[in-house]
Design a protein around this motif. Structure first.
Motif, PDB file in Angstrom:
ATOM      1  N   GLY A  62     -15.740 -76.096 -15.784  1.00 10.53           N
ATOM      2  CA  GLY A  62     -15.561 -76.847 -17.200  1.00 10.53           C
ATOM      3  C   GLY A  62     -15.460 -76.148 -18.363  1.00 10.53           C
ATOM      4  N   ASP A  63     -15.707 -74.785 -18.286  1.00  8.27           N
ATOM      5  CA  ASP A  63     -15.630 -73.716 -19.180  1.00  8.27           C
ATOM      6  C   ASP A  63     -14.144 -73.598 -19.350  1.00  8.27           C
ATOM      7  OD1 ASP A  63     -18.389 -73.980 -19.540  1.00  8.27           O
ATOM      8  OD2 ASP A  63     -18.628 -71.915 -18.663  1.00  8.27           O
ATOM      9  N   ARG A 153     -15.174 -70.458 -24.285  1.00  4.89           N
ATOM     10  CA  ARG A 153     -15.707 -71.652 -24.631  1.00  4.89           C
ATOM     11  C   ARG A 153     -16.426 -72.170 -23.535  1.00  4.89           C
ATOM     12  NH1 ARG A 153     -13.860 -73.964 -29.399  1.00  4.89           N
ATOM     13  NH2 ARG A 153     -15.909 -74.781 -29.465  1.00  4.89           N
ATOM     14  N   HIS A 154     -17.694 -72.803 -23.885  1.00  3.45           N
ATOM     15  CA  HIS A 154     -18.632 -73.214 -22.764  1.00  3.45           C
ATOM     16  C   HIS A 154     -18.876 -74.654 -23.086  1.00  3.45           C
ATOM     17  CE1 HIS A 154     -19.183 -68.818 -23.157  1.00  3.45           C
ATOM     18  NE2 HIS A 154     -19.577 -68.845 -21.792  1.00  3.45           N
ATOM     19  N   ARG A 155     -18.437 -75.523 -22.309  1.00  3.88           N
ATOM     20  CA  ARG A 155     -18.497 -77.081 -22.367  1.00  3.88           C
ATOM     21  C   ARG A 155     -19.738 -77.653 -22.656  1.00  3.88           C
ATOM     22  NH1 ARG A 155     -16.868 -80.392 -17.132  1.00  3.88           N
ATOM     23  NH2 ARG A 155     -18.903 -79.416 -16.737  1.00  3.88           N
ATOM     24  N   ASP A 156     -20.819 -77.244 -22.113  1.00  2.67           N
ATOM     25  CA  ASP A 156     -22.000 -77.775 -22.029  1.00  2.67           C
ATOM     26  C   ASP A 156     -23.152 -76.836 -22.845  1.00  2.67           C
ATOM     27  OD1 ASP A 156     -21.405 -79.619 -20.288  1.00  2.67           O
ATOM     28  OD2 ASP A 156     -21.973 -78.515 -18.416  1.00  2.67           O
ATOM     29  N   ASP A 157     -22.656 -75.741 -23.484  1.00  4.70           N
ATOM     30  CA  ASP A 157     -23.581 -74.945 -24.472  1.00  4.70           C
ATOM     31  C   ASP A 157     -22.705 -74.161 -25.344  1.00  4.70           C
ATOM     32  OD1 ASP A 157     -25.423 -73.534 -25.581  1.00  4.70           O
ATOM     33  OD2 ASP A 157     -25.979 -72.406 -23.780  1.00  4.70           O
ATOM     34  N   PRO A 158     -22.118 -74.865 -26.472  1.00 10.81           N
ATOM     35  CA  PRO A 158     -21.318 -74.022 -27.338  1.00 10.81           C
ATOM     36  C   PRO A 158     -21.953 -72.819 -28.020  1.00 10.81           C
ATOM     37  CG  PRO A 158     -22.219 -76.410 -28.269  1.00 10.81           C
ATOM     38  CD  PRO A 158     -22.442 -75.946 -26.769  1.00 10.81           C
ATOM     39  N   ARG A 160     -23.170 -70.426 -26.619  1.00 12.08           N
ATOM     40  CA  ARG A 160     -22.726 -69.278 -25.995  1.00 12.08           C
ATOM     41  C   ARG A 160     -21.193 -68.815 -26.202  1.00 12.08           C
ATOM     42  NH1 ARG A 160     -23.371 -70.537 -20.166  1.00 12.08           N
ATOM     43  NH2 ARG A 160     -22.886 -68.700 -20.045  1.00 12.08           N
ATOM     44  N   ASP A 161     -20.592 -69.545 -27.102  1.00 21.18           N
ATOM     45  CA  ASP A 161     -18.961 -69.474 -27.110  1.00 21.18           C
ATOM     46  C   ASP A 161     -18.940 -68.305 -27.871  1.00 21.18           C
ATOM     47  OD1 ASP A 161     -18.750 -71.885 -26.060  1.00 21.18           O
ATOM     48  OD2 ASP A 161     -17.934 -72.633 -27.915  1.00 21.18           O
ATOM     49  N   LEU A 256     -12.382 -78.140 -28.460  1.00 16.48           N
ATOM     50  CA  LEU A 256     -13.668 -78.511 -28.565  1.00 16.48           C
ATOM     51  C   LEU A 256     -13.729 -78.314 -30.153  1.00 16.48           C
ATOM     52  CD1 LEU A 256     -15.481 -76.959 -25.605  1.00 16.48           C
ATOM     53  CD2 LEU A 256     -15.191 -79.255 -26.019  1.00 16.48           C
TER      54      LEU A 256
END
Length: 531
Positions: A62-63, A153-158, A160-161, A256
């Motif tokens: 998902g990332d 980009r991290h779908r569940d934890d932005p 960490r982007d 996102l």
């Protein structure tokens, strides 16, 4: 405490970017920059690659990962360990369900160093591992895509982007460290640099809302409807190509929102770019007539320089660079300029080395003539006496305006190729100063655990100028004396303007202008020498 910085003085407003088609500033509420970011300079390819390796290995289904490269090598290791090869790392990410996309320059068959075969193999091997990677030739004749960026980009934890912007490609020769012994996986260069050329480079790690801006740079290129093999000649050939045989990138997932501001983040980030003007029927839809915000941003910042311009650059070429600096030196009699560039060009031969020396001569001759006591240019060597190839593209002006990018100080980077640079203005005032002193500590052979102690003689511009000069003079004298006795501390070697006679300048003029440092501006801007 540092004085407050008026960022409006230093950064380009939206209307001075010179590009009404881009959406890069759409999320900035009337500004051309983002705020509350945290930017960390990653000095040396080994530092950057190790960080990139850890970040990609932690990505999950998902990332989204996007990258652009001038050159890529599938077998280049990101660490010293097997399994860290670029192909393996990106392939494993795709197998975990990360959406991985990449654009790599499709070189011209006529360039002096032909990356087409290597890049084609790189992209093909990535696609075989589930990575959608394509060669991109949507450039001017004799131009290149020179941007070097990675976006995670991290779908569940932005939170960490992260994005990486700078001068380091995912390819051979880049994984060097502060000892400058070179990358064990090296490409051949000029003989002075040896079998494993020492390599000095810098990449910026960006966290915060500016990650969205870097991703937008990638998306605008990916979503360009022009065919990937987009030179004017190939456009004509494409008319006879059966449908389906020309590669076409698939649709990207929705973008996102920007990542949240970084708690305590004090870095204002403005992205500057170069895109050339292409033939009108095939121009970039996101930059019609091109974008030259790199040149405009540098011009604005140097106009505000009062104390010190510190530059590390691969080239530093051309009369327009010289004129920009000489104007600043004449206006401000307390201004110092320090440059760090390669000791020797990376190419050999009449068509390779001579034009590069001519470009350097054009930039340096007036600078050292009008301000010999305020301008100095240096090269680097390692402790074995092997020259270090300076590939960094970074500039710190008055410890206030700092850039790390893919662009060099030459006409090609400012008008002709695609480029990307991340400018940082630090509201707390320490980012540029710390980067400058960290680089100074390395070049002077001083441990950088406490910068304020080991670089006390570099805090003020005139002191740094004198410290660099004395360090280089000691090492130069040691070499000139036959390298007898202990080698002096330091890595700096003095560089003077190349001395080329009339014949050499005449021979160098055409290849310099046409091949090494071409002009990508519209004719109306060439006539006025404006950007």
């Amino acid at each position: 405490m540092p004085e407050p910085v008026d960022i409006v003085d230093w950064l380009l407003p939206p209307d001075e970017r010179g590009n009404a088609q881009t959406r890069i500033d759409a999320a900035h509420e009337g500004r051309a920059w983002s705020e509350r970011n945290a930017v960390r300079p990653l000095i040396h390819g080994a530092t950057y690659f190790a960080e990139l390796y850890e970040r990609i290995e932690a990505m999950v289904a998902g990332d989204f990962l996007a990258f652009t490269d001038w050159q890529g090598d599938a077998d280049e290791r990101l660490t010293a360990e097997p399994g860290s090869e670029v192909l393996a790392v990106l392939g494993r990410a795709a197998e975990r369900g990360v959406d991985v996309r990449g654009l790599v320059w499709h070189s011209h068959a006529s360039v002096a160093i032909d990356a087409e075969g290597d890049n084609a193999e790189f992209a093909a091997r990535l696609r075989a591992r589930g990575v959608e990677a394509w060669l991109d030739m949507r450039v001017r004749k004799r131009g290149s895509h020179h941007q070097k960026l990675v976006v995670l980009r991290h779908r569940d934890d932005p939170t960490r982007d992260v994005a990486f912007v700078g001068g380091i490609d995912l390819c051979h020769s880049r994984r060097d460290d502060e000892q400058h012994g070179g990358d064990p996986q090296s490409d051949e260069m000029a003989t002075e640099y040896g079998a494993t050329p020492p390599w000095h480079d810098v990449q910026a790690e960006i966290a915060g809302p500016a990650v969205h801006d870097v991703e937008t740079v990638f998306r605008e290129r990916w979503e360009d409807p022009a065919p990937l093999d987009g030179s004017p000649r190939r456009w004509r050939l494409r008319r006879t190509t059966p449908p389906g045989l020309t590669p076409s990138p698939s649709r990207l997932p929705p973008q996102l929102p920007p990542p949240p501001p970084v708690p305590g983040g004090a870095h204002v980030v403005q992205l500057l770019r170069t895109y050339p003007q292409l033939p009108s029927r095939h121009d970039y839809p996101f930059a019609e007539g091109g974008e030259r915000s790199v040149a405009r941003g540098y011009t604005r910042a140097i106009e505000h320089a009062r104390r010190l311009v510190y530059v590390e650059d691969q080239y530093l070429w051309g009369r327009h660079v010289g004129r920009m600096f000489t104007t600043a030196l004449e206006r401000h009699r307390d201004l110092f300029i320090i440059g760090v560039v390669p000791l020797y060009p990376n190419l050999e031969g009449v068509l390779g080395r001579l034009p590069q020396l001519e470009g350097r001569r054009r930039a340096m001759q007036d600078l050292v003539r009008i301000a010999p006591d305020r301008v100095a240019v240096y090269g680097l060597e390692n402790h074995a006496g092997t020259p270090v190839y300076v590939h960094a593209k970074t500039c710190v002006i008055d410890d206030t305006w700092t850039t790390i990018g893919s662009d060099n100080f030459n006409r090609r980077s400012w008008t002709h190729d695609s480029e990307l640079s991340a400018v940082v203005v630090d509201r707390d005032g320490d980012y540029g100063r710390r980067l400058r002193l960290t680089l100074a500590a390395e070049h002077l052979d001083r441990a950088a655990a406490d910068l304020s102690d080991v670089t006390a003689d570099c805090l003020e511009p005139e002191d740094m100028f004198a410290t660099f000069a004395s360090s280089a003079a000691r090492l130069d004298a040691w070499h000139e004396g036959g390298s007898i006795g202990p080698r002096p501390a330091g890595r700096l070697r003095s560089i003077k303007p190349p001395e080329l006679g009339p014949w050499a300048r005449a021979v160098a003029a055409a290849p310099y202008t046409l091949l090494h440092d071409p002009d990508g501006r519209p004719r109306r801007l060439r006539r006025t020498d404006d950007f």
